[in-house]
Write an enzyme that holds these catalytic residues in place. Structure first.
Site, PDB file in Angstrom:
ATOM      1  N   SER A  15      94.007  -4.705  16.085  1.00 29.46           N
ATOM      2  CA  SER A  15      93.636  -5.948  15.391  1.00 29.46           C
ATOM      3  C   SER A  15      94.262  -6.036  13.998  1.00 29.46           C
ATOM      4  CB  SER A  15      92.122  -6.024  15.260  1.00 29.46           C
ATOM      5  OG  SER A  15      91.549  -5.988  16.543  1.00 29.46           O
ATOM      6  N   GLY A  16      94.191  -4.959  13.227  1.00 29.28           N
ATOM      7  CA  GLY A  16      94.713  -4.980  11.861  1.00 29.28           C
ATOM      8  C   GLY A  16      96.229  -5.059  11.837  1.00 29.28           C
ATOM      9  N   CYS A  43      89.835  -2.582  19.782  1.00 25.33           N
ATOM     10  CA  CYS A  43      88.871  -3.680  19.950  1.00 25.33           C
ATOM     11  C   CYS A  43      89.142  -4.453  21.231  1.00 25.33           C
ATOM     12  CB  CYS A  43      88.926  -4.615  18.740  1.00 25.33           C
ATOM     13  SG  CYS A  43      87.954  -6.095  19.008  1.00 25.33           S
ATOM     14  N   CYS A  48      85.399  -3.618  21.554  1.00 22.56           N
ATOM     15  CA  CYS A  48      84.559  -4.824  21.430  1.00 22.56           C
ATOM     16  C   CYS A  48      84.656  -5.774  22.619  1.00 22.56           C
ATOM     17  CB  CYS A  48      84.954  -5.625  20.193  1.00 22.56           C
ATOM     18  SG  CYS A  48      85.495  -4.675  18.795  1.00 22.56           S
ATOM     19  N   LYS A  51      83.707  -4.196  26.188  1.00 20.54           N
ATOM     20  CA  LYS A  51      82.276  -3.847  26.068  1.00 20.54           C
ATOM     21  C   LYS A  51      81.416  -5.104  26.136  1.00 20.54           C
ATOM     22  CE  LYS A  51      80.662  -4.428  22.400  1.00 20.54           C
ATOM     23  NZ  LYS A  51      80.727  -3.697  21.158  1.00 20.54           N
ATOM     24  N   TYR A  99      98.575 -11.405  22.851  1.00 22.59           N
ATOM     25  CA  TYR A  99      98.926 -10.674  21.613  1.00 22.59           C
ATOM     26  C   TYR A  99     100.434 -10.482  21.501  1.00 22.59           C
ATOM     27  CZ  TYR A  99      94.365  -9.731  19.727  1.00 22.59           C
ATOM     28  OH  TYR A  99      93.144  -9.883  19.124  1.00 22.59           O
ATOM     29  N   GLY A 175      73.405   8.281  18.981  1.00 24.70           N
ATOM     30  CA  GLY A 175      72.477   7.149  18.844  1.00 24.70           C
ATOM     31  C   GLY A 175      73.072   6.046  17.997  1.00 24.70           C
ATOM     32  N   TYR A 177      76.248   2.860  17.450  1.00 23.77           N
ATOM     33  CA  TYR A 177      76.625   1.577  18.065  1.00 23.77           C
ATOM     34  C   TYR A 177      76.945   1.761  19.555  1.00 23.77           C
ATOM     35  CZ  TYR A 177      77.902  -0.690  13.541  1.00 23.77           C
ATOM     36  OH  TYR A 177      77.925  -1.252  12.307  1.00 23.77           O
ATOM     37  N   GLU A 181      74.838   0.490  22.980  1.00 23.93           N
ATOM     38  CA  GLU A 181      75.454  -0.621  23.729  1.00 23.93           C
ATOM     39  C   GLU A 181      75.661  -0.237  25.201  1.00 23.93           C
ATOM     40  OE1 GLU A 181      77.758  -2.890  20.084  1.00 23.93           O
ATOM     41  OE2 GLU A 181      78.922  -1.519  21.303  1.00 23.93           O
ATOM     42  N   THR A 310      86.312  -4.434  13.430  1.00 28.89           N
ATOM     43  CA  THR A 310      87.527  -5.224  13.691  1.00 28.89           C
ATOM     44  C   THR A 310      87.800  -6.301  12.638  1.00 28.89           C
ATOM     45  OG1 THR A 310      87.344  -4.809  16.027  1.00 28.89           O
ATOM     46  CG2 THR A 310      88.595  -6.756  15.403  1.00 28.89           C
ATOM     47  N   HIS A 434      63.818 -26.677  14.783  1.00 29.92           N
ATOM     48  CA  HIS A 434      62.694 -26.344  15.661  1.00 29.92           C
ATOM     49  C   HIS A 434      62.946 -26.833  17.083  1.00 29.92           C
ATOM     50  CE1 HIS A 434      58.582 -25.206  16.419  1.00 29.92           C
ATOM     51  NE2 HIS A 434      58.390 -26.373  17.022  1.00 29.92           N
ATOM     52  N   GLU A 439      64.705 -20.293  12.877  1.00 27.67           N
ATOM     53  CA  GLU A 439      63.935 -20.980  11.838  1.00 27.67           C
ATOM     54  C   GLU A 439      62.963 -20.036  11.137  1.00 27.67           C
ATOM     55  OE1 GLU A 439      60.959 -23.953  13.093  1.00 27.67           O
ATOM     56  OE2 GLU A 439      61.081 -23.120  15.109  1.00 27.67           O
TER      57      GLU A 439
HETATM   58  P1  NDP Z   1      78.399   6.279  15.130  1.00 25.36           P
HETATM   59  O1  NDP Z   1      78.966   6.939  13.947  1.00 25.36           O
HETATM   60  O2  NDP Z   1      77.873   4.890  15.025  1.00 25.36           O
HETATM   61  O3  NDP Z   1      77.197   7.163  15.714  1.00 25.36           O
HETATM   62  C1  NDP Z   1      77.402   8.500  16.050  1.00 25.36           C
HETATM   63  C2  NDP Z   1      76.132   9.045  16.659  1.00 25.36           C
HETATM   64  O4  NDP Z   1      76.406  10.318  17.213  1.00 25.36           O
HETATM   65  C3  NDP Z   1      75.004   9.230  15.680  1.00 25.36           C
HETATM   66  O5  NDP Z   1      73.794   8.934  16.328  1.00 25.36           O
HETATM   67  C4  NDP Z   1      75.112  10.713  15.316  1.00 25.36           C
HETATM   68  O6  NDP Z   1      73.886  11.281  14.972  1.00 25.36           O
HETATM   69  C5  NDP Z   1      75.538  11.300  16.624  1.00 25.36           C
HETATM   70  N1  NDP Z   1      76.299  12.537  16.523  1.00 25.36           N
HETATM   71  C6  NDP Z   1      77.386  12.793  15.782  1.00 25.36           C
HETATM   72  N2  NDP Z   1      77.856  14.040  16.021  1.00 25.36           N
HETATM   73  C7  NDP Z   1      77.035  14.575  16.949  1.00 25.36           C
HETATM   74  C8  NDP Z   1      76.990  15.812  17.601  1.00 25.36           C
HETATM   75  N3  NDP Z   1      77.902  16.766  17.368  1.00 25.36           N
HETATM   76  N4  NDP Z   1      75.995  16.052  18.505  1.00 25.36           N
HETATM   77  C9  NDP Z   1      75.078  15.110  18.749  1.00 25.36           C
HETATM   78  N5  NDP Z   1      75.073  13.901  18.172  1.00 25.36           N
HETATM   79  C10 NDP Z   1      76.031  13.636  17.267  1.00 25.36           C
HETATM   80  O7  NDP Z   1      79.512   6.419  16.249  1.00 25.36           O
HETATM   81  P2  NDP Z   1      79.883   5.596  17.546  1.00 25.36           P
HETATM   82  O8  NDP Z   1      80.687   6.543  18.367  1.00 25.36           O
HETATM   83  O9  NDP Z   1      78.679   4.956  18.160  1.00 25.36           O
HETATM   84  O10 NDP Z   1      80.808   4.434  16.991  1.00 25.36           O
HETATM   85  C11 NDP Z   1      81.973   4.716  16.235  1.00 25.36           C
HETATM   86  C12 NDP Z   1      82.324   3.561  15.347  1.00 25.36           C
HETATM   87  O11 NDP Z   1      82.787   2.478  16.134  1.00 25.36           O
HETATM   88  C13 NDP Z   1      81.147   3.021  14.556  1.00 25.36           C
HETATM   89  O12 NDP Z   1      81.090   3.621  13.303  1.00 25.36           O
HETATM   90  C14 NDP Z   1      81.440   1.554  14.450  1.00 25.36           C
HETATM   91  O13 NDP Z   1      82.026   1.276  13.207  1.00 25.36           O
HETATM   92  C15 NDP Z   1      82.421   1.257  15.530  1.00 25.36           C
HETATM   93  N6  NDP Z   1      81.811   0.376  16.529  1.00 25.36           N
HETATM   94  C16 NDP Z   1      81.338  -0.848  16.174  1.00 25.36           C
HETATM   95  C17 NDP Z   1      80.758  -1.664  17.104  1.00 25.36           C
HETATM   96  C18 NDP Z   1      80.236  -2.990  16.715  1.00 25.36           C
HETATM   97  O14 NDP Z   1      80.518  -3.448  15.621  1.00 25.36           O
HETATM   98  N7  NDP Z   1      79.417  -3.632  17.545  1.00 25.36           N
HETATM   99  C19 NDP Z   1      80.626  -1.257  18.498  1.00 25.36           C
HETATM  100  C20 NDP Z   1      81.115   0.057  18.745  1.00 25.36           C
HETATM  101  C21 NDP Z   1      81.692   0.833  17.802  1.00 25.36           C
HETATM  102  P3  NDP Z   1      73.278  11.257  13.466  1.00 25.36           P
HETATM  103  O15 NDP Z   1      72.778   9.870  13.254  1.00 25.36           O
HETATM  104  O16 NDP Z   1      72.217  12.272  13.505  1.00 25.36           O
HETATM  105  O17 NDP Z   1      74.422  11.610  12.575  1.00 25.36           O
END
Ligand code: NDP
Length: 454
Positions: A15-16, A43, A48, A51, A99, A175, A177, A181, A310, A434, A439
């Site tokens: 994208s960039g 993306c 994005c 997904k 693209y 846990g 994004y 999802e 993105t 409404h 709202e």
């Molecule tokens: P995130 O950084 O959002 O989340 C990573 C998760 O993995 C956290 O829950 C973290 O836990 C956990 N984690 C990290 N290392 C370990 C490990 N070694 N063992 C167990 N758990 C671990 O990463 P994602 O992969 O979900 O997404 C990457 C990026 O992609 C995001 O930062 C986002 O910017 C982008 N994205 C954006 C979307 C959107 O805008 N809708 C959709 C998808 C991706 P803890 O919290 O404890 O650190």
């Protein structure tokens, strides 16, 4: 005769990179873009877009269930995973063509292959050398999967988007994004889904009420969340995988997906050899002009690990092209960037969390939890949560948070309000539409009572 083959070589057509290349070409620069995989990048090809198509596809399951309360009889609805993946892939092929065409129409040269920097002005690709005055690194990031016994059995979101069949039992580690999802997609289509988080909370960095509400709703939908849990090992059997946890428990799954973050794609690109400074995560360090420690080498998007979204990468590409090829120097304002998580229900937020705001402000907090009108008839036990964080001194709205249907569509408008510095009084003076969920954001009158310190 020009000193270099091009004014700009962009490595990476995500994208960039696409936005920067197209705009720079439009402003008269001679531009080449090098892409080793698919035009459109993460993306459009692996993130994005596919997904969201799968989120939409899976969400029909809820629509069918909800329709019954409105008098519909929905019989015999079945889902064909393969058909959905094929339709999604057809759309990605179309988008890739769009693209490529947009770049060509702008006058950009497309070079397929892996580009590696040979010196500050030279990129090697397909055994040839091409030179440019400026180099823009826009190579994005890639999923990180830690090493542990059995790590070779896990998939990332890349593979999850192209599984030949829907796995019946899915374990998702992480846990963030991506985890929530994909948990929503598989769960809505009928898979048994377990999310493994090493902490107590989903969506680190989000407001605590957002994270707690989402967890509650996911659990109501049947997704299991194992908190404070670490995966120790995975063993392959004839019938799936045994997933062992640190506490000694075990679950059986057909698919184990890791969504534990992404790392910048800077390995073996020749950057460090040239003196380009990377941070400890391997991201290219840049100033507000997207300039790296080497004067003519720039970087935008996820490879810089600033705000990995993105639209941010697209805007970084735009300000780069404006600044260096349109004599219109500009930098990007990173405040109040809205974001969304396409979980089921969706999450969307703009501005500060309550926790962030409380660090430097005295705040008033407004929360509304309610059942959508639709669910009065559908009978679905889903609650929507909306939250405003307001600065007590200035009345400015510092944060707007929502968990519920259409949250991203609703929050986009409120992001404009926050950009304009809207106050709570201005929210209150806005007449609502409404009957909508949105709202509620302009009708929240009573703040959450302050906790009394004892
Ligand atoms: P995130 O950084 O959002 O989340 C990573 C998760 O993995 C956290 O829950 C973290 O836990 C956990 N984690 C990290 N290392 C370990 C490990 N070694 N063992 C167990 N758990 C671990 O990463 P994602 O992969 O979900 O997404 C990457 C990026 O992609 C995001 O930062 C986002 O910017 C982008 N994205 C954006 C979307 C959107 O805008 N809708 C959709 C998808 C991706 P803890 O919290 O404890 O650190």
């Amino acid at each position: 005769m020009a000193k270099y083959d091009y004014d700009l070589i962009t490595i990476g057509a995500g994208s960039g990179g696409v936005r920067a290349s197209r705009l720079s070409s439009k402003y008269g620069a001679r531009v080449a873009v090098i892409e080793e995989s698919r035009y459109g990048g993460t993306c459009v090809m692996r993130g994005c877009v596919p997904k969201k198509l799968l989120v939409m596809g899976s969400h029909f399951a809820q629509h069918f269930e909800d329709a019954v309360g409105f008098g519909w009889t929905v019989q015999g609805a079945t889902h064909d995973w393969g058909a959905m993946i094929a339709a999604k892939n057809k759309e990605l092929d179309r988008l890739e063509g769009v693209y490529q065409r947009m770049l060509r129409d702008a006058g950009t040269t497309l070079i397929d292959g892996r580009g590696v920097l040979a010196d500050a002005h030279t990129v090697e690709v397909n055994g040839k050398r091409v030179t440019a005055d400026k180099i823009l690194v826009a190579v994005g990031g890639w999923p990180v999967i830690p090493e542990f016994p059995g790590h070779e059995h896990v998939i990332s979101s890349n593979e999850a988007l192209d599984l030949p069949q829907r796995p019946k039992r899915v374990v998702i580690v992480g846990g963030g994004y991506i985890a929530v999802e994909f948990a929503g997609i598989f769960n809505a289509l009928g898979s048994d889904v377990t999310i493994i988080i090493r902490s107590g909370h989903l969506l680190r960095g989000f407001d605590h009420d957002v994270s707690a509400t989402l967890a509650e709703e996911l659990e109501k939908n049947g997704i299991k969340i194992r908190r404070d849990c670490l995966l120790r090992s995975i063993e392959k059997h004839n019938d799936g995988y045994s997933v062992m946890f640190d506490m000694g428990e075990e679950v059986v799954a057909d698919c184990v997906m890791y969504a534990t973050g992404r790392a910048p794609n800077t390995k073996n690109l020749g950057l460090t050899e040239l003196g380009v400074t990377l941070n400890k995560k391997g991201a290219v360090q840049v100033d507000e002009w997207n300039r790296s420690s080497v004067e003519n080498i720039f970087a935008i998007g996820d490879v810089t690990d600033r705000v990995n979204l993105t639209p941010v990468a697209i805007n970084e590409g735009r300000v780069f092209a404006e600044s260096f090829f349109n004599k219109n120097p500009m930098t990007l304002d990173y405040t109040n960037i809205a974001s969304a998580v396409f979980s089921q229900p969706t999450v969307s937020v703009v501005g500060m969390t309550e926790e962030e705001a409380r660090k430097n402000h005295k705040v008033r907090v407004f929360i509304s939890r309610f059942r959508l009108m639709k669910h009065t008839l559908s009978g679905r036990n889903e609650r929507t949560m909306m939250k405003l964080v307001v600065d007590k001194a200035t009345d400015k709205v510092l944060g707007v948070h929502m968990v519920g249907d259409d949250a991203p569509e609703i929050i986009q408008g409120f992001a404009v309000a926050l950009k304009c510095g809207a106050t709570k009084a201005q929210f209150d003076a806005t007449v609502g539409i409404h009957p909508t969920a949105a709202e509620e954001f302009v009708t929240m009158r009573d703040p959450v009572p302050e906790k009394v310190e004892v």
